[in-house]
Design an enzyme around this catalytic site. Structure first.
Site, PDB file in Angstrom:
ATOM      1  N   LEU A  45       0.830  -1.211   0.000  1.00 23.95           N
ATOM      2  CA  LEU A  45       0.000   0.000   0.000  1.00 23.95           C
ATOM      3  C   LEU A  45       0.859   1.253   0.000  1.00 23.95           C
ATOM      4  O   LEU A  45       0.461   2.294  -0.501  1.00 23.95           O
ATOM      5  CB  LEU A  45      -0.916   0.004   1.225  1.00 23.95           C
TER       6      LEU A  45
ATOM      7  N   ASP B  99       1.984  15.845  11.866  1.00 22.49           N
ATOM      8  CA  ASP B  99       2.391  15.501  10.500  1.00 22.49           C
ATOM      9  C   ASP B  99       1.152  15.360   9.617  1.00 22.49           C
ATOM     10  O   ASP B  99       1.028  14.417   8.843  1.00 22.49           O
ATOM     11  CB  ASP B  99       3.221  14.214  10.505  1.00 22.49           C
TER      12      ASP B  99
ATOM     13  N   ALA C 119       8.973   6.706   5.871  1.00 21.39           N
ATOM     14  CA  ALA C 119      10.057   6.750   6.837  1.00 21.39           C
ATOM     15  C   ALA C 119       9.838   5.758   7.974  1.00 21.39           C
ATOM     16  O   ALA C 119      10.785   5.280   8.580  1.00 21.39           O
ATOM     17  CB  ALA C 119      10.187   8.161   7.379  1.00 21.39           C
ATOM     18  N   GLY C 120       8.576   5.462   8.256  1.00 14.09           N
ATOM     19  CA  GLY C 120       8.296   4.612   9.404  1.00 14.09           C
ATOM     20  C   GLY C 120       8.274   3.122   9.097  1.00 14.09           C
ATOM     21  O   GLY C 120       8.385   2.301   9.995  1.00 14.09           O
ATOM     22  N   GLY C 121       8.092   2.774   7.864  1.00  5.35           N
ATOM     23  CA  GLY C 121       8.014   1.360   7.511  1.00  5.35           C
ATOM     24  C   GLY C 121       7.221   1.177   6.241  1.00  5.35           C
ATOM     25  O   GLY C 121       6.966   2.131   5.515  1.00  5.35           O
TER      26      GLY C 121
ATOM     27  N   VAL D 247       3.704  -0.594   4.369  1.00 10.21           N
ATOM     28  CA  VAL D 247       2.339  -1.010   4.686  1.00 10.21           C
ATOM     29  C   VAL D 247       1.844  -1.954   3.605  1.00 10.21           C
ATOM     30  O   VAL D 247       1.966  -1.668   2.409  1.00 10.21           O
ATOM     31  CB  VAL D 247       1.408   0.221   4.815  1.00 10.21           C
TER      32      VAL D 247
HETATM   33  N1  LIG Z   1      -4.841   1.766   7.277  1.00  6.63           N
HETATM   34  C1  LIG Z   1      -4.446   1.985   6.042  1.00  6.63           C
HETATM   35  N2  LIG Z   1      -5.255   1.731   5.015  1.00  6.63           N
HETATM   36  C2  LIG Z   1      -4.848   1.932   3.753  1.00  6.63           C
HETATM   37  N3  LIG Z   1      -3.638   2.415   3.421  1.00  6.63           N
HETATM   38  C3  LIG Z   1      -2.780   2.690   4.413  1.00  6.63           C
HETATM   39  C4  LIG Z   1      -3.134   2.505   5.758  1.00  6.63           C
HETATM   40  N4  LIG Z   1      -2.086   2.868   6.521  1.00  6.63           N
HETATM   41  C5  LIG Z   1      -1.135   3.275   5.678  1.00  6.63           C
HETATM   42  N5  LIG Z   1      -1.533   3.172   4.413  1.00  6.63           N
HETATM   43  C6  LIG Z   1      -0.754   3.491   3.201  1.00  6.63           C
HETATM   44  O1  LIG Z   1       0.610   3.326   3.503  1.00  6.63           O
HETATM   45  C7  LIG Z   1       1.293   4.572   3.339  1.00  6.63           C
HETATM   46  C8  LIG Z   1       2.376   4.692   4.385  1.00  6.63           C
HETATM   47  O2  LIG Z   1       1.794   4.695   5.672  1.00  6.63           O
HETATM   48  P1  LIG Z   1       2.392   5.584   6.859  1.00  6.63           P
HETATM   49  O3  LIG Z   1       2.220   7.038   6.532  1.00  6.63           O
HETATM   50  O4  LIG Z   1       1.816   5.123   8.136  1.00  6.63           O
HETATM   51  O5  LIG Z   1       3.919   5.167   6.755  1.00  6.63           O
HETATM   52  P2  LIG Z   1       5.171   5.976   7.206  1.00  6.63           P
HETATM   53  O6  LIG Z   1       6.306   5.078   6.949  1.00  6.63           O
HETATM   54  O7  LIG Z   1       4.990   6.435   8.601  1.00  6.63           O
HETATM   55  O8  LIG Z   1       5.180   7.222   6.218  1.00  6.63           O
HETATM   56  P3  LIG Z   1       5.849   8.667   6.427  1.00  6.63           P
HETATM   57  O9  LIG Z   1       7.036   8.696   5.504  1.00  6.63           O
HETATM   58  O10 LIG Z   1       4.771   9.637   6.045  1.00  6.63           O
HETATM   59  O11 LIG Z   1       6.229   8.783   7.833  1.00  6.63           O
HETATM   60  C9  LIG Z   1       0.212   5.628   3.414  1.00  6.63           C
HETATM   61  O12 LIG Z   1       0.540   6.789   2.701  1.00  6.63           O
HETATM   62  C10 LIG Z   1      -0.955   4.918   2.790  1.00  6.63           C
HETATM   63  O13 LIG Z   1      -0.840   4.957   1.380  1.00  6.63           O
END
Ligand SMILES: Nc1ncnc2c1ncn2[C@@H]1O[C@H](COP(=O)(O)OP(=O)(O)OP(=O)(O)O)[C@@H](O)[C@H]1O
Length: 761
Positions: free
Chosen positions: A407, A524, A411-413, A415
């Protein structure tokens, strides 16, 4: 998202080559996403982890007529700058973040300077909160403790020469030196600000903590917390899960650390060792604990034992010292545990798997009739850390199957999409990234724990629901409800109606209202961190940067610190002050989200004076100093109705200004942003992007705005024992093909096209 950034970079590259080959094409040609991908056949390899917002057509006036009706096209600038990575730079100056090496003296971090020290002086009226435990349009209102804290008022009364409001700073290079002819000749813009870094001649003894003192204090702290709250033991739990399993110095098993004070103490000891290491900056966003761990404070040691300190600025404002014990107590009460062992209780009684997320007033959380049992978080298999479901006896891999779909990743991981075997229901699973080499274990654990704590605590229809958190094969997995679309993808489809946009805006606000009502700020907020389900319900995701600004039953504002967020959505004070009230920061970001949805581009790429567009926005305000604008305080109540607020004593300096207000000029001053927005929203949006955080609208004020309150937004309502979606009557929600509903999907599509293109050509 790194993926999206890659995508956008690639797109930009292709646009450049396109524009070379098609000289006659106007530079501001609107490019629809799909056609943009069609033309971009080259695979992209470059990745970046820091926010890289590359381009904005600063002087391009948004054309409401083309975008407002939902059929307009995106200026390429929007595509280029959107979806910036979340970036955080802690303990470094803003200038350190400037990549261009430009000479603008736009904003200086006032290191160690807090502008909330005088927040109590705010003339803002104190409100009884209406936290969004109420549904949109619903009637449940719960008094909020946090919202009674007025917004921080910048302290402009610091000693001259050292802090805000000092006037001894020299002005930066002149406008023409910096921008040449890029500006209209008939306007003048602020070309510097007068903020200067304070001179630190000596460090006050109270800020000096010896290692021994620090360790002793930490040990004391652990000992006193013998009846450890969940929040205290949880970080240890994560620490054990990640780093102690199977290692010699394992003090306790993952499961044991939840309940055993002895083990918690032991874990705290190991934390102490980790805590003494100076954390190094990581790649992109880090836990805000990084910054707080670097800030000298009397309650420094509070920060590393409790999970709620992760991402929460437990360090109090220097002006409002808090005792260590008070801090621990507050952390306990923040997560409101009846029992130190009952983690799951934090989510209240709404635990049926797959049940719609609903608002839970703070006071309801942690009730005794929680659907969760201690066994649901790990005593059986040691894997499930938190669960919203009763059936965790099987390991994760036996309960879920991966669909293989990505998905998104950031930066956090990363999905991914998974399917629960028991009922075939689809969920999103975030696999937290591995620890960076440059990161300490402590920082890493805290970052993850932050998302865990917040994710498992929040319950609201506009906040993503965390179903369970599992430790599986050395990975931490957060199972969340799945939302079919990224709001970003919907906006990019360019099919949103105005009413639909307003609906999304109000739902985001509702999520923020809930968070702020609890004493949490997201920090954020951006299009990328909003997802939307099939039924049109918007959810906020990604709480990796969230902070606590207020603890239950406390009226003390806990300031946030660090440059956290994504450049185009950042509030200016984040780039200026080392500490700030995070609530107005969220409000600003939501206004930018709204502007993006309407205008299909960012108003500016970063809120610094080196950004022409932002500079123009700051200009034309009868004031030559950005610091004066940002530190403005609310006008005192006036009983003389003959004087309008804008002319009262608190207005920015008016004499001898090079930047006279010119309300008739849509390119300069606040109207630069809102003149392109529909009239009915201009008032509140302009209040949401007030340069002065102390004057910015609070979430309560925003929700009470006649236009906002009149938005017919989709929401969920209680219907007997279940919840039903009540859709707004004036719109439907845009749906896009699942193949491009998420950023990763868009990227996949582009890659496919990239592969297909060479063979077909
Ligand atoms: N519950 C969800 N349902 C559908 N898509 C999701 C969900 N959670 C995350 N995603 C998808 O995964 C992507 C990354 O999720 P998230 O923002 O939590 O990751 P991150 O690594 O923390 O990103 P960032 O670089 O913004 O910190 C989101 O932009 C979205 O496209």
């Amino acid at each position: 998202m790194s993926s999206l950034t890659k995508l956008l970079q690639e797109k930009r590259k292709n646009e450049r080559s396109d524009s070379k080959s098609k000289d006659n094409r106007p530079s501001a040609t609107s490019i629809q996403l799909e056609s943009g991908f069609d033309r971009n056949a080259t695979a992209h390899n470059s990745t970046t982890s820091i926010t890289t917002v590359t381009q904005i057509e600063s002087d391009e006036s948004p054309t409401l007529s083309s975008s407002f009706g939902g059929h307009g096209h995106f200026p390429s600038s929007f595509l280029n700058v959107n979806s910036a990575h979340t970036a955080t730079m802690y303990g470094s100056s803003v200038q350190g973040r400037d990549r261009s090496g430009s000479m603008y003296i736009d904003t200086a971090v006032v290191s160690g300077t807090s502008y909330s020290s005088s927040y109590g002086n705010a003339a803002r009226s104190m409100r009884v909160a209406t936290p969004s435990s109420s549904h949109l349009g619903g009637t449940k209102h719960v008094a909020s403790l946090s919202s009674s804290i007025p917004y921080a008022v910048p302290n402009s009364n610091k000693n001259t020469g050292t802090g805000l409001g000092s006037n001894n700073s020299s002005f930066g290079s002149s406008w023409t030196e910096n921008f040449g002819n890029s500006m209209p000749s008939n306007i003048s813009a602020i070309d510097s600000n007068v903020i200067s870094s304070p001179k630190v001649d000596s460090v006050e003894p109270r800020f000096v903590i010896s290692k021994q003192k620090f360790q002793k204090s930490s040990m004391d702290n652990a000992a006193q917390a013998s009846s450890l709250s969940r929040t205290n033991s949880l970080t240890s739990q994560f620490g054990s899960l990640f780093f102690s399993k199977g290692s010699k110095d394992t003090q306790s098993s993952a499961t044991a650390t939840f309940t055993s004070p002895t083990n918690a103490k032991a874990a705290s000891s190991s934390s102490i060792a980790a805590a003494t290491a100076i954390p190094k900056p990581g790649r992109a966003r880090q836990s805000s604990i990084y910054s707080s761990s670097r800030q000298p404070s009397g309650s420094f040691t509070d920060n590393y034992l409790d999970c709620s300190s992760v991402g929460h600025e437990t360090q109090p404002s220097q002006s409002v010292p808090r005792s260590r014990h008070a801090s621990v107590a507050n952390l306990k009460s923040f997560f409101k545990k009846g029992s130190s062992t009952n983690i799951a209780g934090s989510v209240g009684t709404f635990g049926s798997p797959g049940a719609p997320p609903i608002a839970v007033p703070y006071s309801s959380r942690g009730s005794a009739n929680s659907a969760f049992t201690p066994s649901s978080y790990g005593s059986n298999n040691g894997d499930t850390i938190y669960s919203h479901t009763n059936d965790t006896s099987l390991p994760f891999a036996k309960r879920y199957t991966k669909t293989g779909e990505d998905l998104g990743a950031g930066a956090g991981g990363s999905v991914k999409l998974v399917r629960r075997i028991a009922d075939n229901k689809v969920f999103a699973v975030k696999e937290f990234r591995a620890k960076f080499d440059s990161e300490t274990k402590r920082d890493y654990v805290k970052k993850i724990t932050s998302e865990y704590c917040i994710g498992s605590t929040l319950r609201h229809q506009n906040i993503i629901e965390t179903i369970e958190i599992v430790y599986d094969n050395n990975r931490i997995l957060q199972v969340m409800e799945y939302c079919e679309y990224d709001l970003f993808a919907i906006v990019m489809s360019n099919k949103m109606s105005y009413e639909e946009t307003c609906c999304c805006f109000k739902q985001i606000l509702s999520g923020v209202e809930y968070l702020h009502g609890l004493g949490l700020a997201h920090r954020d907020l951006k299009l990328d961190n909003c997802v939307i389900n099939e039924k049109g319900i918007v959810k906020l995701i990604d709480f990796g940067a969230a902070v606590v600004f207020s603890y239950p039953f406390s009226k003390i504002l806990v300031e946030a610190s660090g440059i956290v967020g994504s450049d185009p959505y950042l509030a200016p004070e984040v780039c200026i002050f080392s500490k700030y009230d995070p609530r107005p920061v969220d409000i600003w970001s939501v206004a930018i989200i709204f502007a993006c949805m309407i205008l299909k581009k960012f108003p500016w790429k970063i809120p610094k004076l080196r950004d022409n567009s932002f500079k123009l926005f700051c200009s034309g305000r009868d004031c030559d100093s950005l610091s004066a604008l940002v530190t403005r305080t609310p006008d005192p109540p006036s009983y003389d109705h003959s004087e309008t607020p804008s002319t009262s004593n608190n207005s920015p300096e008016k004499k001898h200004t090079n930047n006279p207000a010119d309300p008739g000029n849509p390119n300069i001053g606040p109207q630069r942003l809102y003149h392109s927005l529909p009239e009915e929203c201009q008032h509140i949006i302009s209040r949401m992007v007030d340069l002065a955080p102390a004057c910015r609208a609070s979430i309560e004020e925003v929700m009470e705005d006649p236009w906002v309150s009149g938005i017919d937004a989709c929401h969920m309502e209680e219907s007997g024992l279940t919840f039903k979606v009540v859709n707004g009557t004036d719109h439907t929600h845009t749906k896009v093909d699942q193949s491009e509903a998420h950023i990763a999907g868009l990227e996949r599509k582009k890659k496919k096209q990239g592969k297909a293109a060479p063979s077909s050509s």
